[in-house]
Design a protein around this motif. Sequence first.
Motif, PDB file in Angstrom:
ATOM      1  N   GLU A   1       0.888  -1.308   0.224  1.00 58.01           N
ATOM      2  CA  GLU A   1      -0.341   0.014  -0.229  1.00 58.01           C
ATOM      3  C   GLU A   1       0.880   0.751  -0.019  1.00 58.01           C
ATOM      4  OE1 GLU A   1      -3.445   1.527   3.365  1.00 58.01           O
ATOM      5  OE2 GLU A   1      -3.536  -0.044   2.486  1.00 58.01           O
ATOM      6  N   ALA A   2       2.151   1.643   0.783  1.00 52.27           N
ATOM      7  CA  ALA A   2       2.787   2.546   1.174  1.00 52.27           C
ATOM      8  C   ALA A   2       3.349   2.321  -0.728  1.00 52.27           C
ATOM      9  CB  ALA A   2       4.191   2.300   1.921  1.00 52.27           C
ATOM     10  N   VAL A   3       3.490   2.286  -1.422  1.00 47.36           N
ATOM     11  CA  VAL A   3       4.115   1.524  -3.054  1.00 47.36           C
ATOM     12  C   VAL A   3       3.120   2.283  -3.779  1.00 47.36           C
ATOM     13  CG1 VAL A   3       5.091   0.514  -4.890  1.00 47.36           C
ATOM     14  CG2 VAL A   3       6.188   0.325  -2.484  1.00 47.36           C
ATOM     15  N   GLU A   4       2.425   1.989  -3.522  1.00 47.50           N
ATOM     16  CA  GLU A   4       1.033   2.630  -4.319  1.00 47.50           C
ATOM     17  C   GLU A   4       0.688   3.816  -3.974  1.00 47.50           C
ATOM     18  OE1 GLU A   4      -3.977   1.295  -4.151  1.00 47.50           O
ATOM     19  OE2 GLU A   4      -2.270  -0.694  -4.614  1.00 47.50           O
ATOM     20  N   VAL A   5       0.375   4.127  -2.921  1.00 47.67           N
ATOM     21  CA  VAL A   5       0.051   5.586  -2.691  1.00 47.67           C
ATOM     22  C   VAL A   5       0.859   6.126  -2.399  1.00 47.67           C
ATOM     23  CG1 VAL A   5      -1.592   4.809  -1.050  1.00 47.67           C
ATOM     24  CG2 VAL A   5       0.051   5.163   0.392  1.00 47.67           C
ATOM     25  N   GLY A   6       2.275   5.971  -2.550  1.00 49.98           N
ATOM     26  CA  GLY A   6       3.715   6.531  -2.409  1.00 49.98           C
ATOM     27  C   GLY A   6       4.241   7.595  -1.197  1.00 49.98           C
ATOM     28  N   GLY A   7       2.904   6.806   0.006  1.00 52.04           N
ATOM     29  CA  GLY A   7       3.485   7.429   1.124  1.00 52.04           C
ATOM     30  C   GLY A   7       3.781   6.406   2.123  1.00 52.04           C
ATOM     31  N   PRO A   8       3.654   6.973   3.649  1.00 51.46           N
ATOM     32  CA  PRO A   8       3.529   6.220   4.653  1.00 51.46           C
ATOM     33  C   PRO A   8       2.176   4.755   4.740  1.00 51.46           C
ATOM     34  CG  PRO A   8       3.996   8.169   5.560  1.00 51.46           C
ATOM     35  CD  PRO A   8       3.871   8.304   4.210  1.00 51.46           C
ATOM     36  N   VAL A   9       2.253   4.473   5.622  1.00 55.02           N
ATOM     37  CA  VAL A   9       1.601   3.207   5.636  1.00 55.02           C
ATOM     38  C   VAL A   9       1.069   3.128   7.231  1.00 55.02           C
ATOM     39  CG1 VAL A   9      -0.737   1.682   5.308  1.00 55.02           C
ATOM     40  CG2 VAL A   9       0.490   2.885   3.387  1.00 55.02           C
ATOM     41  N   GLU A  10      -0.226   3.321   8.134  1.00 53.54           N
ATOM     42  CA  GLU A  10       0.452   3.072   9.528  1.00 53.54           C
ATOM     43  C   GLU A  10      -0.725   1.112   9.838  1.00 53.54           C
ATOM     44  OE1 GLU A  10      -0.534   5.698  13.109  1.00 53.54           O
ATOM     45  OE2 GLU A  10      -2.593   4.730  12.740  1.00 53.54           O
TER      46      GLU A  10
ATOM     47  N   GLY B   1      -3.229  -3.690  23.917  1.00 51.99           N
ATOM     48  CA  GLY B   1      -1.994  -4.244  24.686  1.00 51.99           C
ATOM     49  C   GLY B   1      -1.503  -4.876  24.070  1.00 51.99           C
ATOM     50  N   TRP B   2      -0.792  -5.255  22.583  1.00 49.10           N
ATOM     51  CA  TRP B   2      -0.064  -5.103  21.518  1.00 49.10           C
ATOM     52  C   TRP B   2       1.549  -4.196  21.058  1.00 49.10           C
ATOM     53  CZ3 TRP B   2      -0.993  -9.132  16.515  1.00 49.10           C
ATOM     54  CH2 TRP B   2      -1.499 -10.121  16.869  1.00 49.10           C
ATOM     55  N   GLY B   3       0.985  -3.217  21.377  1.00 48.27           N
ATOM     56  CA  GLY B   3       2.234  -2.076  21.562  1.00 48.27           C
ATOM     57  C   GLY B   3       1.292  -0.999  20.426  1.00 48.27           C
ATOM     58  N   ASP B   4       2.360  -0.143  20.485  1.00 48.29           N
ATOM     59  CA  ASP B   4       2.438   0.909  19.375  1.00 48.29           C
ATOM     60  C   ASP B   4       1.995   0.609  17.993  1.00 48.29           C
ATOM     61  OD1 ASP B   4       2.109   3.073  21.700  1.00 48.29           O
ATOM     62  OD2 ASP B   4       4.157   2.623  21.548  1.00 48.29           O
ATOM     63  N   PRO B   5       1.113   1.726  16.881  1.00 48.32           N
ATOM     64  CA  PRO B   5       1.081   1.264  15.854  1.00 48.32           C
ATOM     65  C   PRO B   5       2.228   1.008  15.586  1.00 48.32           C
ATOM     66  CG  PRO B   5      -0.757   2.985  16.547  1.00 48.32           C
ATOM     67  CD  PRO B   5       0.393   2.609  17.672  1.00 48.32           C
ATOM     68  N   VAL B   6       2.665   0.967  14.635  1.00 47.47           N
ATOM     69  CA  VAL B   6       3.599   0.892  13.191  1.00 47.47           C
ATOM     70  C   VAL B   6       3.484   1.226  11.756  1.00 47.47           C
ATOM     71  CG1 VAL B   6       5.388  -0.987  11.831  1.00 47.47           C
ATOM     72  CG2 VAL B   6       4.826  -1.265  14.284  1.00 47.47           C
ATOM     73  N   VAL B   7       4.743   2.653  11.352  1.00 47.19           N
ATOM     74  CA  VAL B   7       4.092   3.044  10.042  1.00 47.19           C
ATOM     75  C   VAL B   7       5.560   3.004   9.372  1.00 47.19           C
ATOM     76  CG1 VAL B   7       4.724   5.294   8.676  1.00 47.19           C
ATOM     77  CG2 VAL B   7       3.582   5.748  11.763  1.00 47.19           C
ATOM     78  N   VAL B   8       5.277   1.899   8.012  1.00 46.97           N
ATOM     79  CA  VAL B   8       5.722   1.191   7.239  1.00 46.97           C
ATOM     80  C   VAL B   8       6.010   2.522   5.980  1.00 46.97           C
ATOM     81  CG1 VAL B   8       6.221  -0.901   5.479  1.00 46.97           C
ATOM     82  CG2 VAL B   8       4.839  -0.678   7.930  1.00 46.97           C
ATOM     83  N   TYR B   9       7.302   2.554   5.359  1.00 46.78           N
ATOM     84  CA  TYR B   9       7.166   3.559   4.351  1.00 46.78           C
ATOM     85  C   TYR B   9       7.846   3.336   3.391  1.00 46.78           C
ATOM     86  CZ  TYR B   9       7.795   6.882   8.142  1.00 46.78           C
ATOM     87  OH  TYR B   9       7.326   8.307   9.233  1.00 46.78           O
ATOM     88  N   GLU B  10       7.413   3.924   2.207  1.00 42.59           N
ATOM     89  CA  GLU B  10       7.734   3.732   0.656  1.00 42.59           C
ATOM     90  C   GLU B  10       9.459   3.010   0.636  1.00 42.59           C
ATOM     91  OE1 GLU B  10       7.382   4.259  -3.972  1.00 42.59           O
ATOM     92  OE2 GLU B  10       7.093   6.123  -2.443  1.00 42.59           O
TER      93      GLU B  10
END
Length: 66
Positions: A39-48, A54-63
């Motif tokens: 999705e990050a590659v498709e939109v050209g930006g970060p995806v959360e 209880g699993w922890g904070d969100p993770v951000v994936v970048y292109e």
Amino acid sequence: MVKIDEVQAGYIVKATGYTQLFRNKLKAILAAHAMALAEAVEVGGPVEITFPEGWGDPVVVYEPDF
């Protein structure tokens, strides 16, 4: 955004145009990362990726910047 939900049967990974149930937590996390990267590659930006409580904070994936 990609989301992992914990349900009685396992873990559901939801992304744009994609929903799948996994019985294994690691497989769900790996699938979520793969979908976020696509999705990050498709939109050209970060995806959360958001996780169940209880699993922890969100993770951000970048292109990737090749």
